[in-house]
Scaffold this motif. Sequence first.
Motif, short mmCIF file in Angstrom:
data_model
loop_
_atom_site.label_atom_id
_atom_site.label_comp_id
_atom_site.label_asym_id
_atom_site.label_seq_id
_atom_site.Cartn_x
_atom_site.Cartn_y
_atom_site.Cartn_z
N ASP A 158 -58.04 -49.11 94.72
CA ASP A 158 -56.92 -48.25 95.12
C ASP A 158 -56.71 -47.10 94.14
OD1 ASP A 158 -56.50 -49.92 97.26
OD2 ASP A 158 -54.83 -51.00 96.35
N TRP A 159 -56.95 -47.36 92.87
CA TRP A 159 -56.67 -46.37 91.82
C TRP A 159 -57.94 -45.69 91.30
CZ3 TRP A 159 -53.40 -50.59 88.94
CH2 TRP A 159 -52.19 -50.78 89.64
N ALA A 160 -59.01 -45.78 92.07
CA ALA A 160 -60.31 -45.28 91.60
C ALA A 160 -60.29 -43.80 91.24
CB ALA A 160 -61.37 -45.54 92.67
N HIS A 161 -59.47 -43.02 91.90
CA HIS A 161 -59.51 -41.57 91.70
C HIS A 161 -58.28 -41.04 90.96
CE1 HIS A 161 -63.00 -41.60 94.24
NE2 HIS A 161 -62.33 -42.17 95.22
N ILE A 162 -57.56 -41.91 90.28
CA ILE A 162 -56.40 -41.48 89.50
C ILE A 162 -56.84 -41.12 88.09
CG2 ILE A 162 -54.12 -42.12 88.62
CD1 ILE A 162 -54.22 -41.98 91.65
N PRO A 163 -56.88 -39.81 87.74
CA PRO A 163 -57.26 -39.44 86.37
C PRO A 163 -56.18 -39.86 85.38
CG PRO A 163 -56.54 -37.51 87.57
CD PRO A 163 -56.56 -38.63 88.57
N MET A 164 -56.62 -40.27 84.21
CA MET A 164 -55.69 -40.82 83.23
C MET A 164 -56.14 -40.45 81.82
SD MET A 164 -54.59 -44.82 82.65
CE MET A 164 -56.12 -45.32 81.87
N LEU A 165 -55.20 -40.12 80.99
CA LEU A 165 -55.50 -39.89 79.59
C LEU A 165 -55.86 -41.22 78.93
CD1 LEU A 165 -55.46 -37.76 77.25
CD2 LEU A 165 -53.14 -38.59 76.75
N GLN A 171 -54.43 -43.06 70.14
CA GLN A 171 -54.35 -41.60 70.15
C GLN A 171 -55.05 -41.04 71.39
OE1 GLN A 171 -52.45 -40.35 67.58
NE2 GLN A 171 -52.28 -42.56 67.25
N PRO A 172 -54.62 -39.86 71.86
CA PRO A 172 -55.24 -39.26 73.04
C PRO A 172 -56.75 -39.12 72.86
CG PRO A 172 -53.22 -38.10 72.48
CD PRO A 172 -53.48 -39.05 71.36
N ALA A 173 -57.50 -39.49 73.91
CA ALA A 173 -58.96 -39.46 73.84
C ALA A 173 -59.51 -38.97 75.18
CB ALA A 173 -59.49 -40.85 73.50
N SER A 174 -60.82 -38.93 75.29
CA SER A 174 -61.46 -38.43 76.50
C SER A 174 -60.88 -39.09 77.74
CB SER A 174 -62.97 -38.70 76.44
OG SER A 174 -63.53 -38.09 75.31
N PRO A 175 -60.48 -38.29 78.73
CA PRO A 175 -59.84 -38.84 79.93
C PRO A 175 -60.73 -39.82 80.68
CG PRO A 175 -59.45 -36.48 79.78
CD PRO A 175 -60.48 -36.82 78.74
N THR A 176 -60.11 -40.64 81.46
CA THR A 176 -60.81 -41.65 82.25
C THR A 176 -60.13 -41.72 83.61
OG1 THR A 176 -61.50 -43.98 82.26
CG2 THR A 176 -59.33 -43.51 81.31
N ARG A 177 -60.42 -42.74 84.35
CA ARG A 177 -59.71 -42.98 85.61
C ARG A 177 -59.10 -44.37 85.59
NH1 ARG A 177 -63.83 -43.59 88.35
NH2 ARG A 177 -65.26 -42.94 86.69
N LEU A 178 -57.92 -44.46 86.12
CA LEU A 178 -57.18 -45.73 86.08
C LEU A 178 -57.98 -46.85 86.73
CD1 LEU A 178 -54.66 -47.42 85.50
CD2 LEU A 178 -53.67 -46.52 87.63
N GLU A 370 -47.56 -41.57 89.47
CA GLU A 370 -48.60 -40.54 89.32
C GLU A 370 -48.17 -39.32 88.52
OE1 GLU A 370 -51.87 -39.43 92.07
OE2 GLU A 370 -50.82 -40.79 93.43
N PRO A 371 -46.94 -38.82 88.70
CA PRO A 371 -46.54 -37.64 87.92
C PRO A 371 -46.66 -37.84 86.41
CG PRO A 371 -45.01 -37.98 89.72
CD PRO A 371 -45.90 -39.19 89.69
N LYS A 372 -46.42 -39.06 85.94
CA LYS A 372 -46.52 -39.33 84.51
C LYS A 372 -47.97 -39.22 84.03
CE LYS A 372 -45.10 -40.53 80.43
NZ LYS A 372 -44.30 -39.60 79.61
N PHE A 373 -48.91 -39.68 84.85
CA PHE A 373 -50.32 -39.54 84.51
C PHE A 373 -50.68 -38.06 84.37
CE2 PHE A 373 -50.27 -43.79 86.26
CZ PHE A 373 -51.27 -44.47 85.59
N ALA A 374 -50.26 -37.27 85.36
CA ALA A 374 -50.57 -35.84 85.36
C ALA A 374 -49.91 -35.13 84.18
CB ALA A 374 -50.12 -35.21 86.67
N GLN A 375 -48.69 -35.53 83.87
CA GLN A 375 -47.96 -34.91 82.76
C GLN A 375 -48.66 -35.17 81.43
OE1 GLN A 375 -43.84 -36.19 82.43
NE2 GLN A 375 -43.77 -35.61 80.28
N ASP A 376 -49.10 -36.39 81.20
CA ASP A 376 -49.77 -36.71 79.95
C ASP A 376 -51.08 -35.95 79.80
OD1 ASP A 376 -47.85 -38.35 78.97
OD2 ASP A 376 -48.99 -40.21 79.10
N LEU A 377 -51.78 -35.80 80.89
CA LEU A 377 -53.03 -35.04 80.84
C LEU A 377 -52.75 -33.58 80.51
CD1 LEU A 377 -54.83 -36.64 83.90
CD2 LEU A 377 -55.63 -36.75 81.54
#
Length: 447
Positions: A158-165, A171-178, A370-377
């Motif tokens: 379900d969350w395969a395409h959710i980008p995530m920091l 510490q913030p690192a290379s983004p991934t997907r949830l 989802e907005p929180k994921f986008a905001q962190d990125l």
Amino acid sequence: MALSPLNAISPIDGRYRSKVEKLKDYFSEEALIRYRVLVEIEYFIALCEIPLPQLESVSSSIFEDLRAIYKNFNTEDATAIKDIEKVTNHDVKAVEYFIKEKFDALGLSAYKEFIHFGLTSQDINNTAIPLSIKDAMNDVYVPEYTALLEKIEGLAKDWAHIPMLARTHGQPASPTRLGKEIDVFAVRLKEQFNLLNDVPSAAKFGGATGNFNAHKVAYPNIDWKAFGTKFVQEKLGLHHSFPTTQIEHYDHVAALFDGLKRINTIIIDLDRDIWTYVSMDYFKQKIKKGEVGSSAMPHKVNPIDFENSEGNLGIANAIFEHLSAKLPLSRLQRDLTDSTVLRNVGVPFGHTIIGFKSTMKGLGKLLLNEPKFAQDLENNWAVVAEAIQTILRRESYPNPYEALKGLTRTNEAITQSSISNFIDTLDVSDAIKSELKVITPSNYTGI
């Protein structure tokens, strides 16, 4: 005083009884007695099938009546055996006497002395207990594990395409997907479960010191080793350990417990990650009408299910670890410590099932924010520095790592604009600059 959830000492039999009710059929005192009766009955039938000369007149038509003794076994029967044990002060001998009474009722009195013939109590315990563990694994553990695994796999999809920091060292690192982060746990669980399938359910069966001494002296022309292996493997569906001392060496069950412990550890790791995501506001939690999150702070919805799971799985692992470390150790032919600790086998299974159910419940309450994921990125454009410097390396640009380090390791906020301005200063082609400017925290997620 009758035992109730309010006066039970163990929370397994108290607060959490409804969650582990099925385990009573495998790990309660009554269940252990029933499994002992099963082994004794099947052993007598196996002796008739050789047949021993004295048992040639026993008709196979009586076998189902004999099997009914354990198939219809109930609390009244278990109580009768416990009453006998008060006199014998020996639990397995009490089972033997109980079956002898059943033989009298079936008109089999002449054959009573072939109940428990040539055996020691450990031939019964070391077949009954692994059989109960095997059944509990298949009937209770595997369905609970499978349901949890399928839930985790479903969320990963379900969350395969959710980008995530991502965060390394917090510490913030290379983004991934949830979905990928959740799928890591699913794959880990499946790999460890596959290892469990390679662990045999082993049982000892060979007389007082494992050599079939009594059997051999009474019937020297019978291949008792072959008989024991056939009985354990074909009748009981277990692996026959041979040679042994008086007891099963427990190496295989130790491997099983270590495997269960590793699976629990993976779930604890998942619990902690989800707990952290909730604290980061990546997830909200479904609110159930009437529930209270805090006795003092009305706004709180705590991630209690993941905390409950972590606590119960931790207790389970502590006991599994003790069992796997203790059981393979026994002085010379045998000491009695294995008997004492084996009575606690159901306890870590109970805490494990409670943990699985709690994680399952917690996962079912998660609401993606989802907005929180986008905001962190968006707030962490610095993470694309790795991508930029790697492409610059590809182009043989001088000292790209150091150039990006100078840009990003400051106390000033790194934004899309500052990254774009930096790219404009690079001595590379316009095509490379365009390639670099396409990279964002939301699309730099790898494969």
